[in-house]
Design a protein around this motif. Structure first.
Motif, PDB file in Angstrom:
ATOM      1  N   TYR A   1      15.255   4.814 -25.667  1.00  0.00           N
ATOM      2  CA  TYR A   1      15.263   3.755 -24.651  1.00  0.00           C
ATOM      3  C   TYR A   1      13.853   3.501 -24.123  1.00  0.00           C
ATOM      4  O   TYR A   1      13.431   2.350 -23.981  1.00  0.00           O
TER       5      TYR A   1
ATOM      6  N   GLY B   1      18.933   2.463 -13.474  1.00  0.00           N
ATOM      7  CA  GLY B   1      18.674   1.039 -13.300  1.00  0.00           C
ATOM      8  C   GLY B   1      17.604   0.563 -14.219  1.00  0.00           C
ATOM      9  O   GLY B   1      16.823   1.346 -14.758  1.00  0.00           O
ATOM     10  N   SER B   2      17.560  -0.758 -14.407  1.00  0.00           N
ATOM     11  CA  SER B   2      16.559  -1.356 -15.290  1.00  0.00           C
ATOM     12  C   SER B   2      15.265  -1.648 -14.566  1.00  0.00           C
ATOM     13  O   SER B   2      14.289  -2.072 -15.169  1.00  0.00           O
TER      14      SER B   2
ATOM     15  N   LYS C   1      18.537  -7.467 -24.845  1.00  0.00           N
ATOM     16  CA  LYS C   1      18.704  -7.440 -23.389  1.00  0.00           C
ATOM     17  C   LYS C   1      20.103  -6.958 -23.018  1.00  0.00           C
ATOM     18  O   LYS C   1      20.276  -6.083 -22.160  1.00  0.00           O
ATOM     19  N   ARG C   2      21.116  -7.516 -23.667  1.00  0.00           N
ATOM     20  CA  ARG C   2      22.505  -7.188 -23.317  1.00  0.00           C
ATOM     21  C   ARG C   2      22.844  -5.745 -23.643  1.00  0.00           C
ATOM     22  O   ARG C   2      23.463  -5.033 -22.846  1.00  0.00           O
TER      23      ARG C   2
ATOM     24  N   TYR D   1      29.688  -6.982 -21.977  1.00  0.00           N
ATOM     25  CA  TYR D   1      28.609  -6.935 -22.958  1.00  0.00           C
ATOM     26  C   TYR D   1      28.993  -7.545 -24.296  1.00  0.00           C
ATOM     27  O   TYR D   1      28.147  -7.663 -25.187  1.00  0.00           O
TER      28      TYR D   1
ATOM     29  N   ARG E   1      18.476  -9.417 -10.807  1.00  0.00           N
ATOM     30  CA  ARG E   1      18.660 -10.794 -11.253  1.00  0.00           C
ATOM     31  C   ARG E   1      19.124 -11.653 -10.081  1.00  0.00           C
ATOM     32  O   ARG E   1      20.082 -11.320  -9.380  1.00  0.00           O
TER      33      ARG E   1
ATOM     34  N   LEU F   1      22.359   1.571 -20.548  1.00  0.00           N
ATOM     35  CA  LEU F   1      22.123   2.125 -19.220  1.00  0.00           C
ATOM     36  C   LEU F   1      23.427   2.456 -18.522  1.00  0.00           C
ATOM     37  O   LEU F   1      23.533   3.483 -17.837  1.00  0.00           O
ATOM     38  N   GLU F   2      24.441   1.617 -18.688  1.00  0.00           N
ATOM     39  CA  GLU F   2      25.717   1.907 -18.028  1.00  0.00           C
ATOM     40  C   GLU F   2      26.407   3.100 -18.678  1.00  0.00           C
ATOM     41  O   GLU F   2      26.936   3.970 -17.988  1.00  0.00           O
TER      42      GLU F   2
ATOM     43  N   SER G   1      20.703  -3.258 -24.010  1.00  0.00           N
ATOM     44  CA  SER G   1      19.933  -2.357 -23.140  1.00  0.00           C
ATOM     45  C   SER G   1      20.742  -2.053 -21.888  1.00  0.00           C
ATOM     46  O   SER G   1      20.812  -0.903 -21.420  1.00  0.00           O
ATOM     47  N   GLU G   2      21.368  -3.089 -21.336  1.00  0.00           N
ATOM     48  CA  GLU G   2      22.178  -2.921 -20.138  1.00  0.00           C
ATOM     49  C   GLU G   2      23.423  -2.084 -20.434  1.00  0.00           C
ATOM     50  O   GLU G   2      23.842  -1.263 -19.604  1.00  0.00           O
TER      51      GLU G   2
END
Length: 315
Positions: free
Chosen positions: A87, A218-219, A199-200, A149, A223, A206-207, A202-203
């Motif tokens: 990551y 957190g990123s 982007k999607r 996602y 937003r 993280l979750e 990566s989120e």
């Protein structure tokens, strides 16, 4: 414009193979100049991107139901896990395709820590990549809203994420077999697809990692809501920005406050704003048009141009 970028990339590919030096394009989304002729006129199109940055800060006090201030808990010790390396590398590289590869590997690593792949007697995988990935993804479905996602399609988030992430992006980035639709580095069309997926997912990583490691992650960014972005955009555009150009060839300096630092005449072109069809939501394109016969004879070349207010001196 995407065709022009592709042709430039092909030329650089040929140069590299001929031993003329390896180079790459940088900042193609920031500034572009195009020229063409028709029977009626000669046209020069100047295109540039300006990002507006918003900086905020704040503090918060957490209180108990009785109104007393709650003490800050001891920070959680975050145990290291291999996916963290992938990551981090996805965040520091300036190459989009490398970033996506590492995001994919980070997600693969954390999922395999949760739901290991079945291994046979010889130490080889005893199940297919698809079988394992879908089982591992399904194992986190109770704690992670996978629909958030998923790019959609079948209505089955596990299937849709695997199909997009593995089949439609990962395989086309990791492999380059002719005829199978490989995604080319620095192709504008490929960058849009890979960038959105990176982007999607990566989120998603993280979750998943947050639940597995039992600590909030957190990123590092927040937003804005669509309505807040619209308010900011309208606030900027309501001040009447215009396009301007001048013959001044003074090198650009981020501290400049004038279009022509040496005081040369400038041509100011009124603009209209539209939603930018080549960018993500929240961006506006400002378009202005002028004929060479309409502006001052003292501005015969274009040395600098930009988006500005009423501070430049018309020529």
């Amino acid at each position: 414009m995407s065709q022009a970028v592709e042709l430039l990339n092909r030329g650089l590919d040929v140069f590299a193979l001929r031993g003329l030096g390896a180079a790459s394009l940088d900042g193609t989304g920031g500034i572009r100049i195009a020229y063409w002729e028709s029977a009626q006129e000669k046209c020069v199109r100047l295109w540039a991107r300006m990002d507006a940055a918003l900086f905020t800060s704040g503090t918060a006090v957490v209180r108990a139901p009785d109104g007393s201030i709650k003490e800050e808990p001891e920070p959680t010790v975050l145990a290291w896990q291999e996916s963290m390396r992938y990551y981090r590398m996805s965040q520091v590289t300036d190459d989009l395709f490398d970033a996506f590869r590492n995001v994919y590997l980070a997600l693969e690593s954390i999922l395999s820590a949760i739901e290991p792949i079945k291994v046979g007697a010889r130490g080889r995988a005893a199940e297919s990549e698809e079988t394992w990935f879908k089982r591992a993804l399904a194992s986190v479905a109770d704690s992670v809203a996978l629909d958030t996602y998923s790019a959609g399609g079948s209505g089955n988030a596990v299937h849709d994420i695997y199909d997009e992430l593995h089949n439609r992006v990962r395989n086309r980035v990791f492999h380059a077999k002719d005829g199978l639709g490989a995604l080319l580095p620095q192709s504008l069309e490929s960058r849009v697809q890979v960038g959105e997926a990176k982007k999607r997912y990566s989120e998603l990583y993280l979750e998943v990692a947050s639940k597995q490691l039992n600590t909030p992650l957190g990123s590092g960014s927040t937003r804005l809501s669509e309505s807040a972005m619209d308010e900011m955009r309208e606030g900027i555009l309501s001040r009447g920005p215009n396009l301007g150009f001048t013959s001044d060839t003074t090198p650009f300096d981020s501290a400049d406050t004038e279009l022509s630092p040496r005081g040369d005449p400038c041509v100011i072109v009124p603009v209209q704003a539209i939603d930018d069809p080549q960018a993500s939501e929240g961006y506006a394109a400002v378009i202005g048009r002028t004929s060479v016969h309409e502006h001052a004879s003292s501005v015969t070349t274009i040395g600098r141009f930009g988006l500005l207010g009423a501070r430049a001196t018309p020529g």
